[in-house]
Design an enzyme around this catalytic site. Structure first.
Site, short mmCIF file in Angstrom:
data_model
loop_
_atom_site.label_atom_id
_atom_site.label_comp_id
_atom_site.label_asym_id
_atom_site.label_seq_id
_atom_site.Cartn_x
_atom_site.Cartn_y
_atom_site.Cartn_z
N SER A 58 0.84 -1.20 0.00
CA SER A 58 0.00 0.00 0.00
C SER A 58 0.87 1.24 0.00
CB SER A 58 -0.91 0.02 1.23
OG SER A 58 -0.19 0.43 2.38
N ASP A 59 0.34 2.35 -0.46
CA ASP A 59 1.00 3.61 -0.23
C ASP A 59 0.83 3.97 1.25
OD1 ASP A 59 2.36 6.00 -0.63
OD2 ASP A 59 1.35 6.43 -2.51
N TYR A 60 1.48 5.03 1.66
CA TYR A 60 1.59 5.40 3.07
C TYR A 60 0.20 5.58 3.70
CZ TYR A 60 3.55 7.80 7.16
OH TYR A 60 3.92 8.16 8.43
N THR A 61 -0.18 4.66 4.57
CA THR A 61 -1.47 4.65 5.30
C THR A 61 -2.68 4.62 4.38
OG1 THR A 61 -1.75 7.06 5.59
CG2 THR A 61 -0.43 5.91 7.25
#
Length: 763
Positions: free
Chosen positions: A297-300
């Site tokens: 995933s991208d950040y959060t």
């Protein structure tokens, strides 16, 4: 482009795993021992340990880029306990061999399973030595250069204890208001494919198990570059045909080049966030595109499913992301918190968890981490590879080769270094070393940064003839700044104006409604131009700009982007003719911001503007027609090139044969130089409307004065494909226009007919 099945987004999986695809690692072979090792580990792992492998956390052992927003684990002591107890799959954005060794010691010696950590970082265009921003480097139209700089970045990154980079950015970006245009290769699909593959090859090298191989993670899957209004993190609403024809090909090129990790996009496509989109992440990515690695995933981005209004809470967000096919969660920590309960309750089957863990462990196997957990963790390598003279030389070379000469009326350039003419270097970037690198350069050794002023002085025979005045700030005036700049211009023979965007005006979360140079700098430029001295404008920027006033009309104009550590030297090399510019625009410069999104391969309409005809009730704006100030592919040289004698091998192309296209390019100027010859096509009539032009080939030719060479292209049926009805790739017989030229406008024109299958060409 293989046949494709349409994505049915209504079939989003909610309650069960369903249809899991088998792992596929093309061109990689694992030994029986390696397979058995992964099987044995998975069999021994608790669900908490599996959740640990599926998690990526900020690296608290080493200096790292402070994440934004600050969430999750940010404490070395707590992180150490997590590694001991359950393990962690990946740590990101820390560098330094000593800290990596400390963390890896805990993972392999103090954790019961001993699974090594994968160390990752955002190495976008260099680690300590910074190369031109990717958009600038794409202007070279030379994928081999990008492969070389990616290889150099990999040498530095692996010497600093990294195994994986979250790069390259392969998003096709067609709205220059979007700040992240700077991170990719621009607006064109063909060029995007070339640079995606080249950068993956450069990062990874020839053997993934070597200690200088840096795993590549192309991003952001998918269509992040199509955010509405160019607003970062905004929604994406596009047809399946546009997704497949425009936004997926660079990813396919990256996977074909060997990328084993991919990052999901923050954004939604047509109502479903990418991080929760099983049709995208599993059916398309794994099923159709045969991607065998793991998705991070991208950040959060997984936790952000709540804000999207797609998940009820963190537990629901974790469930949706896992079932969609996101194998690794970055920084949110929700996989660690909720996977055990999700499995226990039956909301997520253990088979889904095991599949994700298997993908991650196989990538670690491919990288050789089980055989050598301390691979790329060697303090001695840092002294050899980081900021070495060869990397600085490459930064300078890449910088000079990324500069686009947009205009050179009256042959103002190149300057003569032995001249005693006084030069006034004016503008907020004249002496600046804080805005030469561009975004995503937080690991940089800023002591290497070279200003324009220092670069110019280093090449002047009489450096005291250079007078430097800032004139204004980047976005605000300076008291008395314009007056001093005007006085400097009056006492000079020639003016160099260094204006544009600051480093913080490009990159993530830096969308702009007006892609113009700030008013304070425009006022400075107008005042200086009024003095009447010959003026050279150096643009610093991370996107195409809508130029105005005296900047737009300057007799000499160069696009210099953010060129990296050796920026000042690279610019001076071009100004003084040490390097003859040969770069081309990878993005179209519009006349006005309001034209965005704007790109060269747009489609016609039922009422197109036709040259020398009335524009009333035609496709145009009230203030301008819909053309470019400087078109995609444009770029000049200090010599002149002429294209003549277009030849096609046949007027009719049989279905399974190749069309050979030839032309002759001549250097009619007084200097040696390189020209970038571009091949474009148009499908005249098709079952779906087609772009007015599409790039299908690039050839670079270097010629001495008064010499010529033949350029040769080949076109086959596969080059004429498009996504047709039902999202299926098709090629249709019919007439095609063809251009061989020096930009996306004009050129030598011809045409040919593609014959149908089984239809023979007449003799």
């Amino acid at each position: 482009m293989p046949p494709a099945l349409p994505i049915n987004r209504r079939s989003l999986l909610i309650g069960s795993l369903g249809g899991a695809v088998a792992l596929a690692f093309p061109r990689l072979a694992f030994s029986k021992t390696e397979v058995e090792r992964v099987d044995a580990l998975i069999a021994r792992m608790t669900v908490e340990e599996k959740a640990g492998q599926m998690s990526c956390l900020a690296d608290s052992f080493r200096p790292y880029n402070p994440p934004n927003p600050v969430v999750g684990v940010q404490d070395k002591g707590r992180l150490s306990e997590i590694i001991r107890a359950s393990g962690v799959g990946c740590l990101f954005n820390g560098i330094g061999a000593a800290g990596a060794r400390e963390a890896q010691d805990i993972a392999v010696k103090e954790n019961r399973l001993g699974i090594p950590i994968l160390f990752a970082g955002d190495v976008i265009h260099g680690l300590r030595t910074i190369f031109p921003v990717p958009l600038g480097e794409a202007a070279s139209f030379d994928p081999e250069l990008a492969q070389r700089t990616a290889r150099a970045a990999a040498l530095e990154a692996t010497a600093a204890g990294l195994h994986l980079t979250y790069a390259p950015v392969v998003d096709v970006a067609r709205d220059e208001r979007w700040g992240r245009v700077v991170e990719g290769a621009g607006e064109d699909v063909y060029l995007g494919r070339l640079f995606a593959a080249a950068r993956v090859r450069g990062f990874q090298g020839r053997n993934l198990r070597r200690d200088d191989s840096l795993l590549a993670a192309p991003k952001h899957f998918a269509a992040y570059g199509a955010v509405l209004a160019g607003l970062d993190y905004n929604n994406v609403d596009i047809s399946d045909e546009t997704l497949r024809e425009t936004h997926l090909p660079p990813f396919r090129a990256a996977f074909d080049a060997g990328a084993l990790v991919v990052m999901s996009a923050f954004t939604e496509i047509n109502g479903i966030p990418a991080t929760a989109d099983r049709a995208l992440m599993t059916d398309l990515l794994r099923g159709e595109m045969k991607f065998g690695g793991f998705v991070c995933s991208d950040y959060t981005a997984d936790a952000e499913l709540i804000a999207h209004g797609f998940a009820a809470d963190e537990r629901d967000a974790a469930r949706l992301a896992i079932l969609a096919g996101v194998d690794m969660s970055m920084q949110s920590g929700i996989y660690m918190r909720y996977i055990p309960e999700l499995v226990a309750s039956g909301a997520v089957p253990m088979a889904a968890i095991d599949l994700a863990v298997r993908r991650i462990l196989y990538v670690k196997t491919a990288a050789g981490l089980f055989d050598d957990p301390y691979r790329s963790i060697d303090e001695k390598k840092a002294a050899i590879h980081i900021s070495s003279p060869d990397k600085l030389a490459l930064s300078r070379e890449a910088g000079a080769r990324s500069i686009v000469l947009l205009r050179n009326d009256g042959d103002i350039l190149p300057l003569r270094r032995e001249s005693q003419r006084r030069i006034a270097l004016i503008g907020p970037f004249a002496n600046d070393v804080d805005n030469v690198l561009g975004p995503w350069s937080f690991y940089a050794d800023t002591s290497l940064n070279v200003s324009i002023a220092d670069g110019i002085r280093a090449q002047m025979t009489y450096p005291t003839q250079l007078n430097v005045e800032p004139g204004s700030g980047i976005e605000a005036p300076i008291d008395g700044g314009i007056a001093r700049a005007v006085q400097a211009a009056k006492t000079a023979h020639i003016v160099i104006l260094a204006v544009g965007e600051g480093e913080d005006m490009s990159g993530e979360a830096t969308s702009r409604t007006e892609i113009v140079i700030p008013p304070a700098q425009r006022a400075l430029a107008d005042a200086v131009a009024a003095v009447g001295r010959p003026m050279i404008v150096l643009l610093r920027h991370g996107r195409a700009l809508a130029l105005q006033g005296s900047i737009a009309s300057a007799p000499a104009l160069l696009a210099t982007w953010f060129l990296g550590s050796q920026s000042g030297h690279a610019i001076a090399d071009v100004l003084f003719g040490t390097v003859n510019p040969s770069a081309r625009l990878p993005v179209s410069f519009p006349w006005e911001s309001g034209q965005e999104p704007f790109y060269y391969d747009r489609k016609s309409t039922g009422r197109p503007v036709i040259q020398n005809q009335s524009t009333e009730y035609k496709t145009r704006f009230r203030t301008t027609d819909n053309t470019a100030m400087f078109p995609f592919g444009h770029g000049l040289s200090y010599t002149r090139f002429e294209l003549v004698d277009l030849q096609l091998s046949a007027a009719r192309l049989p279905w399974d044969e190749k069309l050979v296209v030839r032309a002759t390019v001549r250097n009619t100027g007084q200097r040696a130089g390189s020209e970038v010859i571009q091949l474009y096509i148009r499908d005249r009539i098709a079952s779906r409307t087609r772009p007015i032009r599409q790039l299908k080939g690039v050839r670079r030719v270097t010629l001495d004065p008064d010499s010529s060479a033949e350029v040769r292209f080949e076109l086959g049926r596969e080059d004429l494909e498009f996504i047709g009805s039902g999202s299926v790739a098709v090629t249709e017989p019919g007439m095609f226009d063809i251009w061989v030229g020096q930009s996306s406008v004009g050129g030598l024109a011809g045409s040919f007919e593609l014959l149908g299958a089984g239809q023979a060409a007449p003799r």
